[in-house]
Scaffold this motif. Structure first.
Motif, PDB file in Angstrom:
ATOM      1  N   ARG A 390       0.831  -1.160  -0.039  1.00 44.29           N
ATOM      2  CA  ARG A 390       0.072   0.030  -0.094  1.00 44.29           C
ATOM      3  C   ARG A 390       0.865   1.084   0.002  1.00 44.29           C
ATOM      4  NH1 ARG A 390      -3.414  -0.721   5.181  1.00 44.29           N
ATOM      5  NH2 ARG A 390      -1.449  -1.306   5.917  1.00 44.29           N
ATOM      6  N   THR A 391       1.892   1.198   0.805  1.00 48.53           N
ATOM      7  CA  THR A 391       2.675   2.414   0.830  1.00 48.53           C
ATOM      8  C   THR A 391       3.955   2.396   0.274  1.00 48.53           C
ATOM      9  OG1 THR A 391       3.777   1.658   3.107  1.00 48.53           O
ATOM     10  CG2 THR A 391       1.606   2.805   3.298  1.00 48.53           C
ATOM     11  N   ASP A 392       4.649   1.206  -0.080  1.00 50.71           N
ATOM     12  CA  ASP A 392       6.081   1.089  -0.594  1.00 50.71           C
ATOM     13  C   ASP A 392       6.819   1.272   0.596  1.00 50.71           C
ATOM     14  OD1 ASP A 392       7.664  -0.007  -2.590  1.00 50.71           O
ATOM     15  OD2 ASP A 392       7.875   2.188  -3.125  1.00 50.71           O
ATOM     16  N   LEU A 393       6.473   1.406   1.887  1.00 50.00           N
ATOM     17  CA  LEU A 393       7.535   1.517   3.015  1.00 50.00           C
ATOM     18  C   LEU A 393       7.836   0.298   3.379  1.00 50.00           C
ATOM     19  CD1 LEU A 393       5.331   4.415   4.944  1.00 50.00           C
ATOM     20  CD2 LEU A 393       7.525   4.774   3.442  1.00 50.00           C
ATOM     21  N   LEU A 394       9.095   0.367   4.128  1.00 53.90           N
ATOM     22  CA  LEU A 394       9.446  -0.914   4.911  1.00 53.90           C
ATOM     23  C   LEU A 394       8.290  -1.296   5.904  1.00 53.90           C
ATOM     24  CD1 LEU A 394      13.324  -0.038   5.694  1.00 53.90           C
ATOM     25  CD2 LEU A 394      12.392  -1.489   3.971  1.00 53.90           C
ATOM     26  N   THR A 395       8.127  -2.426   6.303  1.00 51.31           N
ATOM     27  CA  THR A 395       6.904  -2.661   7.124  1.00 51.31           C
ATOM     28  C   THR A 395       7.680  -3.943   8.003  1.00 51.31           C
ATOM     29  OG1 THR A 395       4.796  -3.593   7.361  1.00 51.31           O
ATOM     30  CG2 THR A 395       5.981  -4.451   5.463  1.00 51.31           C
ATOM     31  N   GLY A 396       7.185  -3.917   9.266  1.00 46.64           N
ATOM     32  CA  GLY A 396       7.481  -4.928  10.250  1.00 46.64           C
ATOM     33  C   GLY A 396       6.459  -4.840  11.379  1.00 46.64           C
ATOM     34  N   LEU A 397       6.937  -5.788  12.321  1.00 51.23           N
ATOM     35  CA  LEU A 397       5.958  -5.873  13.535  1.00 51.23           C
ATOM     36  C   LEU A 397       6.667  -5.756  14.874  1.00 51.23           C
ATOM     37  CD1 LEU A 397       3.912  -9.094  12.886  1.00 51.23           C
ATOM     38  CD2 LEU A 397       2.912  -6.741  12.931  1.00 51.23           C
ATOM     39  N   THR A 398       6.165  -5.222  15.743  1.00 51.23           N
ATOM     40  CA  THR A 398       6.775  -5.076  17.183  1.00 51.23           C
ATOM     41  C   THR A 398       6.355  -6.455  17.833  1.00 51.23           C
ATOM     42  OG1 THR A 398       4.947  -4.365  18.187  1.00 51.23           O
ATOM     43  CG2 THR A 398       6.563  -2.684  17.345  1.00 51.23           C
ATOM     44  N   ASP A 399       7.077  -6.780  19.015  1.00 46.90           N
ATOM     45  CA  ASP A 399       6.875  -8.070  19.510  1.00 46.90           C
ATOM     46  C   ASP A 399       5.371  -7.890  19.992  1.00 46.90           C
ATOM     47  OD1 ASP A 399       7.230  -6.144  21.874  1.00 46.90           O
ATOM     48  OD2 ASP A 399       7.405  -7.928  23.211  1.00 46.90           O
ATOM     49  N   ASN A 400       4.934  -6.880  20.436  1.00 53.93           N
ATOM     50  CA  ASN A 400       3.412  -7.051  20.888  1.00 53.93           C
ATOM     51  C   ASN A 400       2.393  -6.559  19.570  1.00 53.93           C
ATOM     52  OD1 ASN A 400       4.441  -4.326  20.753  1.00 53.93           O
ATOM     53  ND2 ASN A 400       3.233  -3.321  22.402  1.00 53.93           N
ATOM     54  N   TYR A 401       2.956  -6.798  18.514  1.00 52.17           N
ATOM     55  CA  TYR A 401       2.084  -7.237  17.389  1.00 52.17           C
ATOM     56  C   TYR A 401       1.686  -5.771  16.682  1.00 52.17           C
ATOM     57  CZ  TYR A 401      -0.495 -10.518  14.298  1.00 52.17           C
ATOM     58  OH  TYR A 401      -0.733 -11.323  13.319  1.00 52.17           O
ATOM     59  N   LEU A 402       2.153  -5.001  16.952  1.00 51.24           N
ATOM     60  CA  LEU A 402       1.887  -3.557  16.283  1.00 51.24           C
ATOM     61  C   LEU A 402       2.762  -3.487  14.873  1.00 51.24           C
ATOM     62  CD1 LEU A 402       2.827  -1.181  19.337  1.00 51.24           C
ATOM     63  CD2 LEU A 402       0.449  -1.739  18.469  1.00 51.24           C
ATOM     64  N   ARG A 403       1.790  -3.234  13.686  1.00 53.74           N
ATOM     65  CA  ARG A 403       2.070  -3.014  12.464  1.00 53.74           C
ATOM     66  C   ARG A 403       2.950  -1.578  12.275  1.00 53.74           C
ATOM     67  NH1 ARG A 403       4.246  -6.203   8.757  1.00 53.74           N
ATOM     68  NH2 ARG A 403       2.356  -7.592   9.196  1.00 53.74           N
ATOM     69  N   VAL A 404       4.333  -1.662  11.908  1.00 51.67           N
ATOM     70  CA  VAL A 404       4.940  -0.381  11.777  1.00 51.67           C
ATOM     71  C   VAL A 404       5.446  -0.134  10.362  1.00 51.67           C
ATOM     72  CG1 VAL A 404       6.886   0.985  12.747  1.00 51.67           C
ATOM     73  CG2 VAL A 404       5.480  -0.531  14.223  1.00 51.67           C
TER      74      VAL A 404
END
Length: 436
Positions: A390-404
C-alpha cells in the motif's frame, strides 16, 4: 523437472503442513510453481471448519483440473478426513489424504500414476497416537517461520469439527522441535511462531514429561533466535509460570491470542467451553498486571444457537471492558457432525451479520486506542523482506503485534531494529529507525 503447485486454506497449522509437504517435494527434485500456473501436480490442503472453507476447497479442485486436465490432483487435510466420499465424487480428484499420512505423499503420488481410479488414503485419525514428524527448513516468509509442535484436540466444543478431523492430542518431542528451530534459524529466520491445534495442551498426554514452558525454556537457549511468538492458546492454559516467563524473557513476544468466543456464561456453557466470563477476565487481569504493555487479542463468535440480544450485549460490553488490542469476529457456521448443528434456536443470518458488523466496529476502535498508547515510544521492529504494497514503505511487527511502516533503505530488511513510533495511520504506525 516435474512441477508441483499448492493451495492452502484455513489455519496456521494448515499453512505449516503445506510448507512441510513443499519441503518433501523440493527435496525430491520437484519445481514449486504458483497455483495459477500449469503444473504436473496440484495439491489442495483443505479446511472444513466452515461451509465456506469446504466450498472454496471444491472450487480449487475444479480450477486445478481446468488448468491442466492431465495433472494429478491431490486433496489433503481436514475436508477429506471428515467427508472422503464427498470429495471422491468430485470429477478430477486423483488422490485424497486426511490429516495423517502426508509424509508418504510422494509415494502416494507414484501409486496414483499406476492406478485406474481415485485413491483414498484417509486414515482413522482416532487411532493415531504419535505426532507426525515432517520437518521444514523454509517458509513463505523469510523473517518469520511457524514451528508446529502439537496436533489434535480433546475439547469437543459444541460448534467445532476439529476433534473429528485432527484426532486426539499429540505433542512433538522437545528434542525434535528444538532441532527444527535451530535449522530454521540457521536458514535466516529471526522469529519462530509456535503453532498447534491446541497449543496450550502441549505435552499433556506425556504425563507431565514436558509442557509448553519447558519447551520455551529450551528454545530460548538458541543463540541466534531473536523472537518466539505463541499462536492461539486457551486462557485457562496460560499458567502463572508461563506469564512469569514471558515477563522475564526478552525473546518471548508480549502477545497472547486468547479465544473468548462469547461473553455470556449461558452461551459459553452451551458451547462446552471450560470457563466463565469472570474466570476469563481474571486471567486477562493477571497477565496485564505482570506484563503491562502486552497485546491480548481474541476470537469472538456471534450467532451461536440460542444467542439472544441480551447475550450479545453482554459479550459486547465484556469485550469493551477488556479492551483487546484486536479481535477476530466469526459468524457461527453450522457443521454437520457437531452437537450445535442440532441445537434449537438457530440465529438468522441477518442477525449474525448485524452483530458481526457491530463487533468489527468496536474492534477497530479498540485497536486504534491500543496503538495510540505507544506513540513516542521506542520499540524493536522485525523488518520484513518485502515492502508494504500500500505504502511502498519498509514494514514490520513489534513483539506486541503492532504493524509499523518505516521510510528508510533496504539495508534494514530482515533485521531487528530499534524504532521510535511517531504517527498513527489507519491500521498501522509510522516509525523512524534509531541510528547510532
Amino acid at each position: 523437472m516435474k512441477q508441483v503447485a499448492f493451495y492452502t486454506l484455513g489455519c496456521k497449522v494448515n499453512q505449516y503442513d503445506t510448507e512441510a509437504m513443499i519441503t518433501l517435494f523440493t527435496a525430491a527434485g520437484y519445481e514449486l510453481v504458483d497455483f495459477a500456473e500449469k503444473a504436473d501436480i496440484y495439491i489442495i490442503n483443505t479446511c472444513t471448519v466452515t461451509h465456506q472453507g469446504a466450498r472454496k476447497s471444491r472450487q480449487m479442485i475444479r480450477r486445478a483440473k481446468r488448468r491442466n486436465p492431465q495433472a494429478i490432483v491431490a486433496v489433503v487435510g481436514c475436508y477429506p478426513q471428515v467427508s472422503p466420499e464427498e470429495i471422491l465424487e468430485i470429477d478430477g480428484v486423483d488422490l485424497i489424504v486426511g490429516t495423517e499420512g502426508r509424509r508418504e505423499i510422494l509415494d502416494l503420488i507414484k501409486q496414483v500414476k499406476r492406478a485406474d481410479e481415485p485413491l483414498n488414503f484417509v486414515q482413522d485419525v482416532s487411532e493415531v497416537e504419535e505426532f507426525e514428524e515432517i520437518p521444514i527448513d523454509k517458509a513463505e516468509e523469510r523473517t518469520r517461520a511457524s514451528l508446529k509442535v502439537q496436533d489434535g484436540c480433546d475439547s469437543f466444543c459444541a460448534y467445532c469439527i476439529i476433534p473429528y478431523t485432527r484426532g486426539s492430542i499429540r505433542s512433538r518431542g522437545i528434542e525434535d522441535a528444538v532441532k527444527e528451530a535451530k535449522r530454521l534459524v540457521s536458514n535466516g529466520f529471526k522469529e519462530i511462531v509456535l503453532t498447534g491445534i491446541h497449543l496450550g495442551a502441549y505435552g499433556r498426554e506425556r504425563e507431565e514429561e514436558f509442557n509448553l514452558v519447558t519447551l520455551l525454556e529450551e528454545l530460548i537457549k538458541i543463540s541466534d533466535l531473536k523472537r518466539i511468538r505463541l499462536s492461539s492458546i486457551e486462557a485457562t492454559e496460560v499458567t502463572s509460570d508461563l506469564i512469569d516467563l514471558i515477563a522475564e524473557e526478552e525473546k518471548l513476544c508480549r502477545h497472547l491470542h486468547l479465544p473468548l468466543q462469547n461473553g455470556s456464561d449461558k452461551i459459553l456453557e452451551a458451547m462446552n467451553r471450560d470457563y466463565n466470563a469472570k474466570q476469563y477476565a481474571d486471567k486477562v487481569a493477571e497477565i496485564r498486571n505482570k506484563i503491562p504493555q502486552i497485546a491480548i487479542t481474541t476470537d469472538v463468535m456471534v450467532g451461536f444457537p440460542g444467542e439472544t440480544e441480551e447475550d450479545f450485549e453482554t459479550t459486547y460490553q465484556l469485550i469493551k471492558e477488556l479492551a483487546f488490542s484486536d479481535l477476530h469476529v466469526f459468524k457461527y457456521s453450522k457443521r454437520e457432525g457437531t452437537p450445535a448443528a442440532k441445537f434449537p434456536n438457530q440465529v438468522h443470518s441477518k442477525v449474525k451479520k448485524k452483530r458481526s458488523a457491530k463487533l468489527r466496529d468496536l474492534a477497530d476502535d479498540l485497536a486504534s486506542e491500543y496503538r495510540k498508547k505507544f506513540l513516542g515510544i521506542e520499540l524493536d521492529v522485525l523488518v520484513e523482506e518485502e515492502r508494504d504494497g500500500r505504502t511502498d514503505l519498509l514494514t514490520g511487527l513489534t513483539d506486541n503485534y503492532l504493524r509499523v511502516m518505516i521510510d528508510d533503505n533496504d539495508q534494514y530488511q530482515e533485521e531487528l531494529v530499534d524504532v521510535k513510533l511517531k504517527e498513527l495511520r489507519e491500521d498501522y504506525l509510522i516509525g523512524e529507525i534509531k541510528k547510532d
